[in-house]
Design a protein around this motif. Structure first.
Motif, PDB file in Angstrom:
ATOM      1  N   ALA A   1      22.220   4.589  35.503  1.00 35.01           N
ATOM      2  CA  ALA A   1      21.509   5.651  34.535  1.00 35.01           C
ATOM      3  C   ALA A   1      20.211   5.189  34.217  1.00 35.01           C
ATOM      4  CB  ALA A   1      22.418   5.598  33.438  1.00 35.01           C
ATOM      5  N   LEU A   2      20.055   3.875  33.896  1.00 38.56           N
ATOM      6  CA  LEU A   2      18.911   3.296  33.641  1.00 38.56           C
ATOM      7  C   LEU A   2      17.716   3.373  34.690  1.00 38.56           C
ATOM      8  CD1 LEU A   2      19.618  -0.276  31.938  1.00 38.56           C
ATOM      9  CD2 LEU A   2      19.243   1.870  30.599  1.00 38.56           C
ATOM     10  N   TYR A   3      18.093   3.085  35.771  1.00 37.27           N
ATOM     11  CA  TYR A   3      17.001   3.388  36.977  1.00 37.27           C
ATOM     12  C   TYR A   3      17.006   4.724  37.264  1.00 37.27           C
ATOM     13  CZ  TYR A   3      14.920   2.681  41.543  1.00 37.27           C
ATOM     14  OH  TYR A   3      14.332   2.584  42.913  1.00 37.27           O
ATOM     15  N   LEU A   4      17.728   5.568  37.239  1.00 33.83           N
ATOM     16  CA  LEU A   4      17.434   7.111  37.429  1.00 33.83           C
ATOM     17  C   LEU A   4      16.668   7.806  36.327  1.00 33.83           C
ATOM     18  CD1 LEU A   4      20.982   8.092  39.400  1.00 33.83           C
ATOM     19  CD2 LEU A   4      18.393   7.745  40.212  1.00 33.83           C
ATOM     20  N   THR A   5      16.912   7.220  35.111  1.00 28.69           N
ATOM     21  CA  THR A   5      16.170   7.800  33.874  1.00 28.69           C
ATOM     22  C   THR A   5      14.772   7.468  34.159  1.00 28.69           C
ATOM     23  OG1 THR A   5      18.189   7.552  32.386  1.00 28.69           O
ATOM     24  CG2 THR A   5      15.908   7.493  31.564  1.00 28.69           C
ATOM     25  N   HIS A   6      14.459   6.448  34.401  1.00 29.56           N
ATOM     26  CA  HIS A   6      12.917   5.940  34.489  1.00 29.56           C
ATOM     27  C   HIS A   6      12.351   6.770  35.641  1.00 29.56           C
ATOM     28  CE1 HIS A   6       9.430   3.784  34.833  1.00 29.56           C
ATOM     29  NE2 HIS A   6       9.657   3.256  35.912  1.00 29.56           N
TER      30      HIS A   6
ATOM     31  N   VAL B   1      14.008  -1.451  27.562  1.00 26.67           N
ATOM     32  CA  VAL B   1      14.041  -0.560  26.453  1.00 26.67           C
ATOM     33  C   VAL B   1      12.545  -0.605  26.005  1.00 26.67           C
ATOM     34  CG1 VAL B   1      14.398   0.237  24.226  1.00 26.67           C
ATOM     35  CG2 VAL B   1      16.309  -0.322  25.798  1.00 26.67           C
ATOM     36  N   ALA B   2      11.753  -2.297  26.003  1.00 21.80           N
ATOM     37  CA  ALA B   2      10.561  -2.081  25.458  1.00 21.80           C
ATOM     38  C   ALA B   2       9.579  -1.615  26.484  1.00 21.80           C
ATOM     39  CB  ALA B   2      10.223  -3.545  25.163  1.00 21.80           C
ATOM     40  N   GLY B   3       9.848  -1.907  27.846  1.00 17.56           N
ATOM     41  CA  GLY B   3       9.074  -1.488  28.810  1.00 17.56           C
ATOM     42  C   GLY B   3       9.203   0.266  28.849  1.00 17.56           C
ATOM     43  N   PHE B   4      10.040   0.723  28.733  1.00 19.96           N
ATOM     44  CA  PHE B   4      10.213   1.983  28.941  1.00 19.96           C
ATOM     45  C   PHE B   4       9.491   2.963  27.686  1.00 19.96           C
ATOM     46  CE2 PHE B   4      12.272   6.434  28.180  1.00 19.96           C
ATOM     47  CZ  PHE B   4      12.480   6.689  29.366  1.00 19.96           C
ATOM     48  N   ALA B   5       9.530   2.182  26.468  1.00 19.34           N
ATOM     49  CA  ALA B   5       8.812   2.709  25.053  1.00 19.34           C
ATOM     50  C   ALA B   5       7.107   2.585  25.620  1.00 19.34           C
ATOM     51  CB  ALA B   5       9.199   1.765  24.147  1.00 19.34           C
ATOM     52  N   ILE B   6       6.742   1.446  25.935  1.00 16.01           N
ATOM     53  CA  ILE B   6       5.314   0.964  26.030  1.00 16.01           C
ATOM     54  C   ILE B   6       4.882   1.967  27.110  1.00 16.01           C
ATOM     55  CG2 ILE B   6       3.687  -0.695  26.927  1.00 16.01           C
ATOM     56  CD1 ILE B   6       5.768  -2.931  26.008  1.00 16.01           C
ATOM     57  N   ASN B   7       5.817   2.308  28.350  1.00 18.28           N
ATOM     58  CA  ASN B   7       5.329   3.055  29.543  1.00 18.28           C
ATOM     59  C   ASN B   7       4.836   4.739  28.900  1.00 18.28           C
ATOM     60  OD1 ASN B   7       6.819   5.170  31.994  1.00 18.28           O
ATOM     61  ND2 ASN B   7       4.798   3.959  32.167  1.00 18.28           N
ATOM     62  N   HIS B   8       6.066   5.113  27.985  1.00 16.57           N
ATOM     63  CA  HIS B   8       5.636   6.384  27.662  1.00 16.57           C
ATOM     64  C   HIS B   8       4.535   6.536  26.669  1.00 16.57           C
ATOM     65  CE1 HIS B   8       9.213   8.819  28.948  1.00 16.57           C
ATOM     66  NE2 HIS B   8       9.375   7.644  29.603  1.00 16.57           N
ATOM     67  N   HIS B   9       4.189   5.437  26.014  1.00 17.54           N
ATOM     68  CA  HIS B   9       3.355   5.381  24.589  1.00 17.54           C
ATOM     69  C   HIS B   9       1.817   5.524  25.500  1.00 17.54           C
ATOM     70  CE1 HIS B   9       0.589   3.489  21.807  1.00 17.54           C
ATOM     71  NE2 HIS B   9       0.897   4.397  21.227  1.00 17.54           N
ATOM     72  N   THR B  10       1.813   4.647  26.517  1.00 20.91           N
ATOM     73  CA  THR B  10       0.571   4.548  27.296  1.00 20.91           C
ATOM     74  C   THR B  10       0.081   6.141  28.168  1.00 20.91           C
ATOM     75  OG1 THR B  10       1.530   3.238  29.009  1.00 20.91           O
ATOM     76  CG2 THR B  10       0.610   2.137  27.528  1.00 20.91           C
ATOM     77  N   ASP B  11       1.241   6.327  28.444  1.00 20.26           N
ATOM     78  CA  ASP B  11       0.952   7.723  29.111  1.00 20.26           C
ATOM     79  C   ASP B  11       0.557   8.950  28.133  1.00 20.26           C
ATOM     80  OD1 ASP B  11       1.912   6.795  31.739  1.00 20.26           O
ATOM     81  OD2 ASP B  11       3.948   7.690  31.529  1.00 20.26           O
ATOM     82  N   ALA B  12       1.059   8.644  27.007  1.00 20.00           N
ATOM     83  CA  ALA B  12       0.497   9.600  25.931  1.00 20.00           C
ATOM     84  C   ALA B  12      -0.915   9.552  25.584  1.00 20.00           C
ATOM     85  CB  ALA B  12       1.435   9.637  24.578  1.00 20.00           C
ATOM     86  N   ILE B  13      -1.326   7.999  25.687  1.00 18.58           N
ATOM     87  CA  ILE B  13      -2.646   7.863  25.353  1.00 18.58           C
ATOM     88  C   ILE B  13      -3.592   8.320  26.465  1.00 18.58           C
ATOM     89  CG2 ILE B  13      -4.325   5.979  25.408  1.00 18.58           C
ATOM     90  CD1 ILE B  13      -2.260   4.313  23.908  1.00 18.58           C
ATOM     91  N   LEU B  14      -3.246   8.209  27.494  1.00 20.46           N
ATOM     92  CA  LEU B  14      -3.892   8.538  28.757  1.00 20.46           C
ATOM     93  C   LEU B  14      -4.161  10.316  28.634  1.00 20.46           C
ATOM     94  CD1 LEU B  14      -2.534   6.489  31.777  1.00 20.46           C
ATOM     95  CD2 LEU B  14      -4.782   6.222  30.504  1.00 20.46           C
ATOM     96  N   ARG B  15      -3.159  11.017  28.213  1.00 21.69           N
ATOM     97  CA  ARG B  15      -3.066  12.517  28.475  1.00 21.69           C
ATOM     98  C   ARG B  15      -3.957  12.944  27.200  1.00 21.69           C
ATOM     99  NH1 ARG B  15       2.467  11.815  29.423  1.00 21.69           N
ATOM    100  NH2 ARG B  15       3.025  12.250  27.271  1.00 21.69           N
ATOM    101  N   ALA B  16      -4.215  12.034  26.019  1.00 19.54           N
ATOM    102  CA  ALA B  16      -5.148  12.455  25.129  1.00 19.54           C
ATOM    103  C   ALA B  16      -6.577  11.942  25.265  1.00 19.54           C
ATOM    104  CB  ALA B  16      -4.469  11.996  23.791  1.00 19.54           C
ATOM    105  N   LEU B  17      -6.828  11.136  26.566  1.00 21.86           N
ATOM    106  CA  LEU B  17      -8.108  10.504  26.695  1.00 21.86           C
ATOM    107  C   LEU B  17      -9.239  11.715  26.674  1.00 21.86           C
ATOM    108  CD1 LEU B  17      -9.115   7.767  26.957  1.00 21.86           C
ATOM    109  CD2 LEU B  17      -8.629   7.957  29.418  1.00 21.86           C
ATOM    110  N   ARG B  18      -8.923  12.672  27.376  1.00 19.61           N
ATOM    111  CA  ARG B  18     -10.100  13.829  27.468  1.00 19.61           C
ATOM    112  C   ARG B  18      -9.699  15.068  26.939  1.00 19.61           C
ATOM    113  NH1 ARG B  18      -9.405  11.237  32.356  1.00 19.61           N
ATOM    114  NH2 ARG B  18     -11.337  10.009  33.078  1.00 19.61           N
ATOM    115  N   LYS B  19     -10.405  15.659  26.249  1.00 17.65           N
ATOM    116  CA  LYS B  19     -10.425  16.840  25.647  1.00 17.65           C
ATOM    117  C   LYS B  19     -10.248  17.875  26.789  1.00 17.65           C
ATOM    118  CE  LYS B  19     -12.787  15.895  21.417  1.00 17.65           C
ATOM    119  NZ  LYS B  19     -13.968  16.270  20.463  1.00 17.65           N
ATOM    120  N   PRO B  20      -9.745  19.254  26.573  1.00 17.12           N
ATOM    121  CA  PRO B  20      -9.574  20.029  27.683  1.00 17.12           C
ATOM    122  C   PRO B  20     -10.933  20.521  28.207  1.00 17.12           C
ATOM    123  CG  PRO B  20      -8.235  20.665  26.045  1.00 17.12           C
ATOM    124  CD  PRO B  20      -8.875  19.499  25.451  1.00 17.12           C
ATOM    125  N   GLY B  21     -11.213  20.683  29.489  1.00 17.87           N
ATOM    126  CA  GLY B  21     -12.509  20.631  30.303  1.00 17.87           C
ATOM    127  C   GLY B  21     -13.497  19.468  30.296  1.00 17.87           C
TER     128      GLY B  21
END
Length: 283
Positions: free
Chosen positions: A127-132, A200-220
């Motif tokens: 379940a852990l492997y497939l979730t990630h 759990v720590a790696g999973f949280a860090i991974n999702h947080h850094t993904d969120a930072i990358l998605r917000a890095l540039r404004k649309p366009g």
């Protein structure tokens, strides 16, 4: 510890009786003791018992070594380094999906063929492997910014073997080669608890850094930008030609904690009294 019937646990873990008396003598109740065998003999036993599994691991190891050497001389056409001359391209989102999907698919195909698939510990680890990896393969590509940019198909093709091997070998190992995982007492083992905390720590860090990358540039917005915040604080903003952190410029900063619990970042003076700039903007 009482010695089991010769080969009983080896047969359970390796799918057949041990090929040599040495491996049979290494089998004890509840565990395997591969450290009692010389590495060449252990490798030979593994080739006999599980040739596909063993050769897959060997090829992955060789692939890693070859890639490490080649990347000293070539810059992989990835991200801002994408360039012509690497064959046909497809949308980055499509290439990402094709190269990541084999990992959860291969894991599921191998795992659920085992008679131990529904045992508590292997099922929990699955379940852990497939979730990630399901998130990385089937959700992240549709959240990523710049998913329509071209990416060489060869980059995805090279990753397919590794991701397939990663999923298949992990599934096989926890269902067929790890007797200690076939008992629920493993849930109370310190190694399991520490490993789960790291996951759990790696999973949280991974999702947080993904969120930072998605917000890095404004649309366009386009152009190369450096992410800040979270664990990016400890990622250098410059890399040298070999892909290692460039520490020849910048400032060293240390954290100061006051009695109220507030953190202040202090710049360590340059001993040569030269002008530098901070490697990272502190947040």
């Amino acid at each position: 510890m009482a010695v089991a019937e010769p080969g009983r646990f080896c047969k359970a873990a390796f799918g057949k009786a041990p090929a040599t008396p040495t491996l049979a003598s290494a089998c004890v109740v509840g565990t395997l003791m591969p450290e009692s065998m010389p590495i060449p003999e252990a490798f030979s036993e593994s080739l006999i018992a599980h040739p596909v599994y063993t050769w897959t691991l060997l090829v992955v190891a060789v692939q890693g070594i070859v890639s490490f050497v080649l990347l000293w001389f070539f810059t992989a056409p990835y991200g801002r380094h994408v360039r012509a001359g690497w064959g046909p391209t497809a949308k980055a989102r499509t290439v990402w999906l094709l190269m990541e999907a084999p990992s959860p698919i291969a894991f599921a195909l191998i795992f659920f063929r085992s008679e131990r698939a529904l045992q508590p510990v292997p099922l929990f680890l699955a379940a852990l492997y497939l979730t990630h990896y399901s998130y990385r393969a089937f959700i992240y590509p549709f959240l990523m910014r710049g998913g329509d940019k071209p990416k060489p198909i060869v980059m995805g093709a090279l990753a397919i073997f590794f991701n397939s091997a990663n999923g298949g070998t992990n599934a096989f190992a926890i269902t067929e080669l790890a007797p200690h995982l076939w008992d629920t007492s493993w849930f109370g083992d310190p190694r399991f608890i520490v490993g789960l905390c790291l996951f759990v720590a790696g999973f949280a860090i991974n999702h947080h850094t993904d969120a930072i990358l998605r917000a890095l540039r404004k649309p366009g917005e386009t152009g190369n930008k450096i992410p800040y915040g979270g664990f990016y604080r400890w990622v250098p903003s410059r890399m040298n030609e070999h892909g290692f952190p460039d520490l020849t410029t910048g400032e060293l900063q240390i954290a100061q904690l006051d009695m109220a619990g507030a953190v202040t970042w202090l710049t360590v003076p340059d001993p040569q009294m030269t002008m530098g700039e901070a490697t990272r903007r502190q947040v």
